[in-house]
Design a protein around this motif. Sequence first.
Motif, PDB file in Angstrom:
ATOM      1  N   ALA A  77      -1.790  16.240   5.997  1.00 49.62           N
ATOM      2  CA  ALA A  77      -1.143  17.479   5.561  1.00 49.62           C
ATOM      3  C   ALA A  77      -0.297  17.258   4.308  1.00 49.62           C
ATOM      4  CB  ALA A  77      -0.287  18.040   6.692  1.00 49.62           C
ATOM      5  N   LEU A  78       0.494  16.173   4.288  1.00 48.11           N
ATOM      6  CA  LEU A  78       1.321  15.864   3.117  1.00 48.11           C
ATOM      7  C   LEU A  78       0.458  15.685   1.875  1.00 48.11           C
ATOM      8  CD1 LEU A  78       4.020  13.301   4.356  1.00 48.11           C
ATOM      9  CD2 LEU A  78       4.456  15.486   3.220  1.00 48.11           C
ATOM     10  N   ARG A  79      -0.647  14.977   2.058  1.00 47.46           N
ATOM     11  CA  ARG A  79      -1.523  14.698   0.920  1.00 47.46           C
ATOM     12  C   ARG A  79      -2.144  15.982   0.368  1.00 47.46           C
ATOM     13  NH1 ARG A  79      -6.175  12.894  -1.192  1.00 47.46           N
ATOM     14  NH2 ARG A  79      -6.087  10.867  -2.259  1.00 47.46           N
ATOM     15  N   GLU A  80      -2.598  16.845   1.253  1.00 47.32           N
ATOM     16  CA  GLU A  80      -3.200  18.108   0.820  1.00 47.32           C
ATOM     17  C   GLU A  80      -2.185  18.981   0.095  1.00 47.32           C
ATOM     18  OE1 GLU A  80      -4.834  19.843   4.315  1.00 47.32           O
ATOM     19  OE2 GLU A  80      -6.615  18.552   4.343  1.00 47.32           O
ATOM     20  N   GLN A  81      -0.963  19.050   0.609  1.00 46.88           N
ATOM     21  CA  GLN A  81       0.082  19.844  -0.033  1.00 46.88           C
ATOM     22  C   GLN A  81       0.429  19.299  -1.412  1.00 46.88           C
ATOM     23  OE1 GLN A  81       3.242  19.641   2.844  1.00 46.88           O
ATOM     24  NE2 GLN A  81       2.063  20.746   4.408  1.00 46.88           N
ATOM     25  N   ALA A  82       0.547  17.969  -1.515  1.00 44.89           N
ATOM     26  CA  ALA A  82       0.913  17.357  -2.792  1.00 44.89           C
ATOM     27  C   ALA A  82      -0.196  17.540  -3.822  1.00 44.89           C
ATOM     28  CB  ALA A  82       1.216  15.880  -2.590  1.00 44.89           C
ATOM     29  N   ARG A  83      -1.433  17.392  -3.396  1.00 46.54           N
ATOM     30  CA  ARG A  83      -2.550  17.558  -4.323  1.00 46.54           C
ATOM     31  C   ARG A  83      -2.633  19.000  -4.817  1.00 46.54           C
ATOM     32  NH1 ARG A  83      -6.785  14.463  -5.780  1.00 46.54           N
ATOM     33  NH2 ARG A  83      -8.611  15.543  -6.605  1.00 46.54           N
ATOM     34  N   ALA A  84      -2.390  19.942  -3.942  1.00 40.28           N
ATOM     35  CA  ALA A  84      -2.400  21.347  -4.343  1.00 40.28           C
ATOM     36  C   ALA A  84      -1.277  21.641  -5.337  1.00 40.28           C
ATOM     37  CB  ALA A  84      -2.268  22.240  -3.117  1.00 40.28           C
ATOM     38  N   ARG A  85      -0.133  20.985  -5.139  1.00 40.07           N
ATOM     39  CA  ARG A  85       1.033  21.229  -5.998  1.00 40.07           C
ATOM     40  C   ARG A  85       0.878  20.582  -7.370  1.00 40.07           C
ATOM     41  NH1 ARG A  85       4.342  20.315  -2.427  1.00 40.07           N
ATOM     42  NH2 ARG A  85       4.768  18.092  -2.741  1.00 40.07           N
ATOM     43  N   HIS A  86       0.353  19.355  -7.415  1.00 38.98           N
ATOM     44  CA  HIS A  86       0.305  18.598  -8.666  1.00 38.98           C
ATOM     45  C   HIS A  86      -1.077  18.576  -9.311  1.00 38.98           C
ATOM     46  CE1 HIS A  86       4.356  17.024  -7.992  1.00 38.98           C
ATOM     47  NE2 HIS A  86       4.002  16.784  -6.743  1.00 38.98           N
ATOM     48  N   GLY A  87      -2.128  18.867  -8.545  1.00 39.58           N
ATOM     49  CA  GLY A  87      -3.484  18.790  -9.079  1.00 39.58           C
ATOM     50  C   GLY A  87      -4.098  17.413  -8.937  1.00 39.58           C
ATOM     51  N   TRP A  88      -3.342  16.434  -8.490  1.00 39.75           N
ATOM     52  CA  TRP A  88      -3.827  15.056  -8.315  1.00 39.75           C
ATOM     53  C   TRP A  88      -2.841  14.331  -7.421  1.00 39.75           C
ATOM     54  CZ3 TRP A  88      -0.626  11.012  -9.860  1.00 39.75           C
ATOM     55  CH2 TRP A  88       0.472  11.390 -10.655  1.00 39.75           C
ATOM     56  N   ILE A  89      -3.264  13.175  -6.934  1.00 42.06           N
ATOM     57  CA  ILE A  89      -2.355  12.303  -6.183  1.00 42.06           C
ATOM     58  C   ILE A  89      -2.896  10.879  -6.257  1.00 42.06           C
ATOM     59  CG2 ILE A  89      -3.512  12.711  -3.981  1.00 42.06           C
ATOM     60  CD1 ILE A  89      -0.743  12.409  -2.619  1.00 42.06           C
ATOM     61  N   MET A  90      -1.999   9.927  -6.392  1.00 44.47           N
ATOM     62  CA  MET A  90      -2.343   8.514  -6.260  1.00 44.47           C
ATOM     63  C   MET A  90      -1.584   7.995  -5.048  1.00 44.47           C
ATOM     64  SD  MET A  90      -2.649   6.900 -10.094  1.00 44.47           S
ATOM     65  CE  MET A  90      -0.966   7.242 -10.588  1.00 44.47           C
ATOM     66  N   ASP A  91      -2.301   7.355  -4.131  1.00 42.14           N
ATOM     67  CA  ASP A  91      -1.650   6.890  -2.919  1.00 42.14           C
ATOM     68  C   ASP A  91      -2.373   5.655  -2.383  1.00 42.14           C
ATOM     69  OD1 ASP A  91      -3.953   8.269  -2.187  1.00 42.14           O
ATOM     70  OD2 ASP A  91      -3.110   9.083  -0.355  1.00 42.14           O
ATOM     71  N   CYS A  92      -1.756   4.987  -1.455  1.00 41.75           N
ATOM     72  CA  CYS A  92      -2.371   3.864  -0.757  1.00 41.75           C
ATOM     73  C   CYS A  92      -1.649   3.721   0.579  1.00 41.75           C
ATOM     74  CB  CYS A  92      -2.303   2.564  -1.573  1.00 41.75           C
ATOM     75  SG  CYS A  92      -0.636   1.961  -1.886  1.00 41.75           S
ATOM     76  N   TYR A  93      -2.208   2.878   1.441  1.00 46.49           N
ATOM     77  CA  TYR A  93      -1.563   2.703   2.745  1.00 46.49           C
ATOM     78  C   TYR A  93      -1.909   1.345   3.329  1.00 46.49           C
ATOM     79  CZ  TYR A  93      -6.126   4.507   4.418  1.00 46.49           C
ATOM     80  OH  TYR A  93      -7.463   4.718   4.656  1.00 46.49           O
ATOM     81  N   LEU A  94      -1.117   0.974   4.312  1.00 53.13           N
ATOM     82  CA  LEU A  94      -1.301  -0.288   5.019  1.00 53.13           C
ATOM     83  C   LEU A  94      -1.402   0.019   6.508  1.00 53.13           C
ATOM     84  CD1 LEU A  94       0.515  -3.576   4.245  1.00 53.13           C
ATOM     85  CD2 LEU A  94       0.489  -2.773   6.602  1.00 53.13           C
ATOM     86  N   LEU A  95      -2.397  -0.587   7.148  1.00 54.77           N
ATOM     87  CA  LEU A  95      -2.622  -0.429   8.576  1.00 54.77           C
ATOM     88  C   LEU A  95      -2.406  -1.777   9.268  1.00 54.77           C
ATOM     89  CD1 LEU A  95      -5.925   1.605   8.308  1.00 54.77           C
ATOM     90  CD2 LEU A  95      -3.841   2.495   9.387  1.00 54.77           C
ATOM     91  N   ARG A  96      -1.808  -1.742  10.443  1.00 53.92           N
ATOM     92  CA  ARG A  96      -1.565  -2.993  11.167  1.00 53.92           C
ATOM     93  C   ARG A  96      -1.615  -2.719  12.661  1.00 53.92           C
ATOM     94  NH1 ARG A  96       3.371  -5.474   8.729  1.00 53.92           N
ATOM     95  NH2 ARG A  96       1.844  -6.300   7.249  1.00 53.92           N
ATOM     96  N   ARG A  97      -2.198  -3.642  13.384  1.00 54.12           N
ATOM     97  CA  ARG A  97      -2.207  -3.507  14.837  1.00 54.12           C
ATOM     98  C   ARG A  97      -0.803  -3.734  15.366  1.00 54.12           C
ATOM     99  NH1 ARG A  97      -7.053  -2.562  16.514  1.00 54.12           N
ATOM    100  NH2 ARG A  97      -8.886  -3.395  15.466  1.00 54.12           N
ATOM    101  N   GLU A  98      -0.398  -2.894  16.304  1.00 48.68           N
ATOM    102  CA  GLU A  98       0.966  -2.961  16.832  1.00 48.68           C
ATOM    103  C   GLU A  98       1.323  -4.350  17.337  1.00 48.68           C
ATOM    104  OE1 GLU A  98       3.255  -0.630  16.823  1.00 48.68           O
ATOM    105  OE2 GLU A  98       2.404   1.358  17.081  1.00 48.68           O
ATOM    106  N   MET A  99       0.390  -5.049  17.961  1.00 48.29           N
ATOM    107  CA  MET A  99       0.674  -6.362  18.517  1.00 48.29           C
ATOM    108  C   MET A  99       0.970  -7.392  17.426  1.00 48.29           C
ATOM    109  SD  MET A  99      -3.179  -7.606  19.600  1.00 48.29           S
ATOM    110  CE  MET A  99      -3.505  -6.083  20.459  1.00 48.29           C
ATOM    111  N   ASP A 100       0.527  -7.076  16.167  1.00 46.90           N
ATOM    112  CA  ASP A 100       0.723  -8.016  15.074  1.00 46.90           C
ATOM    113  C   ASP A 100       1.954  -7.677  14.240  1.00 46.90           C
ATOM    114  OD1 ASP A 100      -2.796  -7.885  14.646  1.00 46.90           O
ATOM    115  OD2 ASP A 100      -1.642  -9.437  15.672  1.00 46.90           O
ATOM    116  N   ALA A 101       2.633  -6.576  14.516  1.00 44.11           N
ATOM    117  CA  ALA A 101       3.747  -6.139  13.674  1.00 44.11           C
ATOM    118  C   ALA A 101       4.926  -7.070  13.805  1.00 44.11           C
ATOM    119  CB  ALA A 101       4.144  -4.717  14.032  1.00 44.11           C
TER     120      ALA A 101
END
Length: 247
Positions: free
Chosen positions: A223-247
């Motif tokens: 939802a955040l990404r869709e709202q930001a893209r609609a507002r700015h016309g573009w978005i650059m983003d990235c993310y990190l995923l981790r298994r809870e047991m490894d945090a």
Amino acid sequence: MIRLWLIGIGTGNPRHVTLEAVQALREAALILLPRKGPDKADLAELRHAILRDCDSRAQVIEFDMPQRDERLPYLQRVRLWHDQIAAIWAGAIERAQPSGPVALLVWGDPGLYDSTLRIAARLQPQPDLRVIPGITALQALTAAHAIPFNTLNGAVTVTTGRRLREHGWPDGAQTVAVMLDGACSFQRLDPAGLRIWWGGFLGMPEQLLASGPLDIAGPQIVALREQARARHGWIMDCYLLRREMDA
């Protein structure tokens, strides 16, 4: 021989520009600056702002980025696109006949999921190449969330949204960092036991952050990404995923 400098400028915060990069921008004779359409005009303006802050006196030539041919298979269309960009660079340099180094300002770092080095390799004759490192999106992401990049003695797999969609969770991975994902490919994963840290517009005043268990934070990020893209016309983003047991 043309001297070509690829200068990492970080993720959008002018203070990410290193002292080495500032010096290089002051010494460059010609700077090639891409235009990526009206929706991304603020990206070009940010590059201009960085040049002003660095007191660069270089000649600046702006060029329009060609469009990829979406009818072609992915790798074929990207390679053709790189050929077209290299031809544009070569033409601009030939017309300008610079008396010193030619520079390009590269988001993040020229060595991490950026094709500027591959495009430079297409120039003939081969330029005298210099790479100046910059702060990467992944560095900005972990700093913004105040988390380590890796678990204790753990490996990190850096991949793309396309590969995550096509191949799923990488075998044996503890932590997965995902770049270039316009489709929120984390939605294809089983969220059980996974935690996500996401950032958009990292380093910029518009910066957005979200984190938490994937089943809870995932829909919020979409939802955040869709709202930001609609507002700015573009978005650059990235993310990190981790298994809870490894945090």
